[in-house]
Write a protein that holds these residues in place. Structure first.
Motif, PDB file in Angstrom:
ATOM      1  N   ILE A  80       0.836  -1.207   0.000  1.00 58.38           N
ATOM      2  CA  ILE A  80       0.000   0.000   0.000  1.00 58.38           C
ATOM      3  C   ILE A  80       0.866   1.251   0.000  1.00 58.38           C
ATOM      4  O   ILE A  80       0.642   2.193  -0.755  1.00 58.38           O
ATOM      5  CB  ILE A  80      -0.958  -0.006   1.207  1.00 58.38           C
ATOM      6  N   ASN A  81       1.880   1.250   0.852  1.00 55.96           N
ATOM      7  CA  ASN A  81       2.744   2.418   0.971  1.00 55.96           C
ATOM      8  C   ASN A  81       3.492   2.698  -0.332  1.00 55.96           C
ATOM      9  O   ASN A  81       3.624   3.857  -0.756  1.00 55.96           O
ATOM     10  CB  ASN A  81       3.742   2.215   2.113  1.00 55.96           C
TER      11      ASN A  81
ATOM     12  N   ASN B 119       3.239   6.052  -2.482  1.00 58.45           N
ATOM     13  CA  ASN B 119       4.432   6.813  -2.863  1.00 58.45           C
ATOM     14  C   ASN B 119       4.433   7.095  -4.353  1.00 58.45           C
ATOM     15  O   ASN B 119       4.809   8.178  -4.802  1.00 58.45           O
ATOM     16  CB  ASN B 119       5.703   6.036  -2.485  1.00 58.45           C
ATOM     17  N   PHE B 120       4.017   6.104  -5.132  1.00 54.48           N
ATOM     18  CA  PHE B 120       4.006   6.256  -6.588  1.00 54.48           C
ATOM     19  C   PHE B 120       2.932   7.237  -7.047  1.00 54.48           C
ATOM     20  O   PHE B 120       3.180   8.102  -7.879  1.00 54.48           O
ATOM     21  CB  PHE B 120       3.782   4.901  -7.247  1.00 54.48           C
ATOM     22  N   SER B 121       1.722   7.097  -6.473  1.00 56.91           N
ATOM     23  CA  SER B 121       0.602   7.930  -6.936  1.00 56.91           C
ATOM     24  C   SER B 121       0.568   9.291  -6.247  1.00 56.91           C
ATOM     25  O   SER B 121       0.612  10.334  -6.893  1.00 56.91           O
ATOM     26  CB  SER B 121      -0.722   7.191  -6.710  1.00 56.91           C
ATOM     27  N   LEU B 122       0.533   9.278  -4.902  1.00 53.30           N
ATOM     28  CA  LEU B 122       0.447  10.537  -4.166  1.00 53.30           C
ATOM     29  C   LEU B 122       1.763  11.313  -4.226  1.00 53.30           C
ATOM     30  O   LEU B 122       1.763  12.535  -4.258  1.00 53.30           O
ATOM     31  CB  LEU B 122       0.075  10.271  -2.705  1.00 53.30           C
ATOM     32  N   GLY B 123       2.870  10.565  -4.223  1.00 48.62           N
ATOM     33  CA  GLY B 123       4.175  11.231  -4.247  1.00 48.62           C
ATOM     34  C   GLY B 123       4.373  12.091  -5.477  1.00 48.62           C
ATOM     35  O   GLY B 123       5.026  13.137  -5.422  1.00 48.62           O
ATOM     36  N   ARG B 124       3.813  11.671  -6.588  1.00 47.33           N
ATOM     37  CA  ARG B 124       3.936  12.470  -7.815  1.00 47.33           C
ATOM     38  C   ARG B 124       3.042  13.701  -7.774  1.00 47.33           C
ATOM     39  O   ARG B 124       3.387  14.750  -8.312  1.00 47.33           O
ATOM     40  CB  ARG B 124       3.562  11.614  -9.033  1.00 47.33           C
ATOM     41  N   SER B 125       1.884  13.559  -7.123  1.00 50.06           N
ATOM     42  CA  SER B 125       0.937  14.682  -7.070  1.00 50.06           C
ATOM     43  C   SER B 125       1.234  15.628  -5.915  1.00 50.06           C
ATOM     44  O   SER B 125       1.088  16.847  -6.052  1.00 50.06           O
ATOM     45  CB  SER B 125      -0.491  14.142  -6.922  1.00 50.06           C
ATOM     46  N   LEU B 126       1.623  15.067  -4.772  1.00 51.31           N
ATOM     47  CA  LEU B 126       1.880  15.856  -3.570  1.00 51.31           C
ATOM     48  C   LEU B 126       3.385  15.788  -3.283  1.00 51.31           C
ATOM     49  O   LEU B 126       3.835  15.109  -2.360  1.00 51.31           O
ATOM     50  CB  LEU B 126       1.062  15.314  -2.400  1.00 51.31           C
ATOM     51  N   VAL B 127       4.145  16.504  -4.082  1.00 52.94           N
ATOM     52  CA  VAL B 127       5.605  16.356  -4.077  1.00 52.94           C
ATOM     53  C   VAL B 127       6.244  16.812  -2.770  1.00 52.94           C
ATOM     54  O   VAL B 127       7.394  16.460  -2.486  1.00 52.94           O
ATOM     55  CB  VAL B 127       6.236  17.137  -5.253  1.00 52.94           C
ATOM     56  N   PHE B 128       5.523  17.582  -1.951  1.00 51.56           N
ATOM     57  CA  PHE B 128       6.080  18.065  -0.688  1.00 51.56           C
ATOM     58  C   PHE B 128       6.085  16.982   0.386  1.00 51.56           C
ATOM     59  O   PHE B 128       6.688  17.142   1.442  1.00 51.56           O
ATOM     60  CB  PHE B 128       5.284  19.272  -0.180  1.00 51.56           C
ATOM     61  N   LEU B 129       5.387  15.870   0.138  1.00 51.50           N
ATOM     62  CA  LEU B 129       5.323  14.808   1.132  1.00 51.50           C
ATOM     63  C   LEU B 129       6.656  14.072   1.208  1.00 51.50           C
ATOM     64  O   LEU B 129       7.242  13.720   0.193  1.00 51.50           O
ATOM     65  CB  LEU B 129       4.220  13.808   0.781  1.00 51.50           C
TER      66      LEU B 129
ATOM     67  N   ASP C 140       7.018  11.342   3.547  1.00 56.19           N
ATOM     68  CA  ASP C 140       6.773   9.956   3.942  1.00 56.19           C
ATOM     69  C   ASP C 140       5.275   9.687   3.960  1.00 56.19           C
ATOM     70  O   ASP C 140       4.575  10.125   4.878  1.00 56.19           O
ATOM     71  CB  ASP C 140       7.379   9.688   5.326  1.00 56.19           C
ATOM     72  N   THR C 141       4.773   9.002   2.947  1.00 54.03           N
ATOM     73  CA  THR C 141       3.336   8.719   2.886  1.00 54.03           C
ATOM     74  C   THR C 141       2.911   7.711   3.933  1.00 54.03           C
ATOM     75  O   THR C 141       1.730   7.588   4.239  1.00 54.03           O
ATOM     76  CB  THR C 141       2.954   8.165   1.496  1.00 54.03           C
ATOM     77  N   ARG C 142       3.865   6.993   4.505  1.00 57.43           N
ATOM     78  CA  ARG C 142       3.536   5.957   5.484  1.00 57.43           C
ATOM     79  C   ARG C 142       2.839   6.534   6.712  1.00 57.43           C
ATOM     80  O   ARG C 142       2.059   5.853   7.369  1.00 57.43           O
ATOM     81  CB  ARG C 142       4.822   5.236   5.901  1.00 57.43           C
ATOM     82  N   LYS C 143       3.115   7.788   7.024  1.00 56.38           N
ATOM     83  CA  LYS C 143       2.531   8.420   8.205  1.00 56.38           C
ATOM     84  C   LYS C 143       1.171   9.072   7.918  1.00 56.38           C
ATOM     85  O   LYS C 143       0.535   9.591   8.823  1.00 56.38           O
ATOM     86  CB  LYS C 143       3.493   9.463   8.762  1.00 56.38           C
ATOM     87  N   LEU C 144       0.770   9.048   6.665  1.00 56.85           N
ATOM     88  CA  LEU C 144      -0.459   9.744   6.296  1.00 56.85           C
ATOM     89  C   LEU C 144      -1.716   9.021   6.746  1.00 56.85           C
ATOM     90  O   LEU C 144      -2.659   9.627   7.228  1.00 56.85           O
ATOM     91  CB  LEU C 144      -0.522   9.935   4.772  1.00 56.85           C
ATOM     92  N   GLN C 145      -1.748   7.714   6.545  1.00 52.40           N
ATOM     93  CA  GLN C 145      -2.969   6.964   6.787  1.00 52.40           C
ATOM     94  C   GLN C 145      -2.655   5.651   7.486  1.00 52.40           C
ATOM     95  O   GLN C 145      -1.697   4.974   7.143  1.00 52.40           O
ATOM     96  CB  GLN C 145      -3.687   6.678   5.460  1.00 52.40           C
ATOM     97  N   SER C 146      -3.474   5.332   8.444  1.00 49.69           N
ATOM     98  CA  SER C 146      -3.290   4.060   9.130  1.00 49.69           C
ATOM     99  C   SER C 146      -3.899   2.941   8.295  1.00 49.69           C
ATOM    100  O   SER C 146      -4.782   3.159   7.469  1.00 49.69           O
ATOM    101  CB  SER C 146      -3.952   4.107  10.505  1.00 49.69           C
TER     102      SER C 146
END
Length: 283
Positions: A24-25, A29-39, A41-47
């Motif tokens: 999932i992470n 990273n692949f999808s949200l990381g491209r759109s929300l480049v300021f992130l 670590d996506t791992r901390k975004l959602q449980s």
């Protein structure tokens, strides 16, 4: 739900849980990381919730391969999390955390892109429409000064949980495992029964907030049926207990309606039956 209980219901190890979490992470990273480049670590975004791992609930029933599970787990996480975020923002009618709106938009778009692989599938189209209609009705049509009869109440609940049946439908469709129409319909009906019990428990906890927000709530609806539309809903021990017993009845029916074993789904339902028993003891 605690991580230990998720592992117990799905019968997975800590290592397997970490494996699926990484899938999932990596996808985020692949999808949200491209759109929300300021992130960073996506791992901390959602449980991780049991709904992120929903395909595991039916892996033995649909004979899902590892590759199919990985694909469907990514879909399920986006599918359910986007709905939960939408429901949270919609309920409060405000955005407490702006990042949640960005996540909602991104995950919902990813989810709908996946569903577009089945452009003419009537079942998916109808159940997406039912889910959105239930949100509209909850906020604008079923205000707290309107009493629904039990058939209308049931229709509202089933529509609200249509998203779960979309996921179940896709698991069956992708697996290509033969299953009679009778068995798959039993699973859908089991979901409907479960949905009613789960909504009752949720509404018992939230009836004050829902009343203030003018949102439909089963406890408030039953309170008006019992005491009249002009009253202000408050805690009523007898009504609470009756609704907990009713929720338990629906959970039991959700298990008993299945003519074949569905190990993890039935364990999940049993978790809520035990919750009802604890509620009864507490009251």
């Amino acid at each position: 739900m605690k991580v230990s209980m998720v592992k117990e219901i799905l019968e997975i190890t800590s290592e397997e849980l970490e494996y699926f979490y990484n899938i999932i992470n990596n996808s985020l990273n692949f999808s949200l990381g491209r759109s929300l480049v300021f992130l960073k670590d996506t791992r901390k975004l959602q449980s991780l919730s049991i709904y992120s791992l929903y395909p595991l609930m039916f892996r033995e029933k649909f004979n899902l391969s590892n590759k199919q599970l990985e694909e469907l787990i990514v879909f399920s996480h986006n599918h359910f999390t986007s709905l939960f975020l939408l429901d949270k923002i919609y309920d409060s009618q405000k955005i407490d955390e702006p990042l949640e709106l960005l996540l909602l938009l991104e995950q919902y778009s990813i989810n709908m892109k996946y569903l577009s692989n089945f452009p003419e599938d009537v079942y998916i189209i109808e159940n997406v429409a039912k889910t959105l209609a239930s949100l509209f009705n909850e906020k604008y049509s079923y205000e707290y000064n309107k009493i629904l009869n039990l058939q209308e109440e049931e229709k509202y609940v089933h529509s609200k949980y249509s998203f779960a049946k979309i996921a179940l439908y896709l698991y069956h469709k992708i697996s290509k495992e033969y299953m009679s129409e009778e068995i798959i319909n039993e699973l859908y009906e089991s979901h409907d029964k479960f949905a009613y019990g789960r909504q009752i428990l949720d509404d018992l906890e939230d009836f004050i907030d829902d009343y203030k927000a003018k949102q439909f709530n089963i406890y408030v609806n039953r309170y008006y049926i019992e005491y009249g539309e002009e009253t202000i809903p408050k805690y009523d021990k007898k009504l609470f207990l009756n609704l907990i017993l009713e929720a338990k009845k629906y959970f039991i029916e959700a298990k008993e309606i299945l003519s074949q074993e569905c190990i993890y789904w039935q364990k999940y339902i049993h978790f809520y039956i035990k919750n009802c028993d604890r509620y009864i003891l507490d009251k």
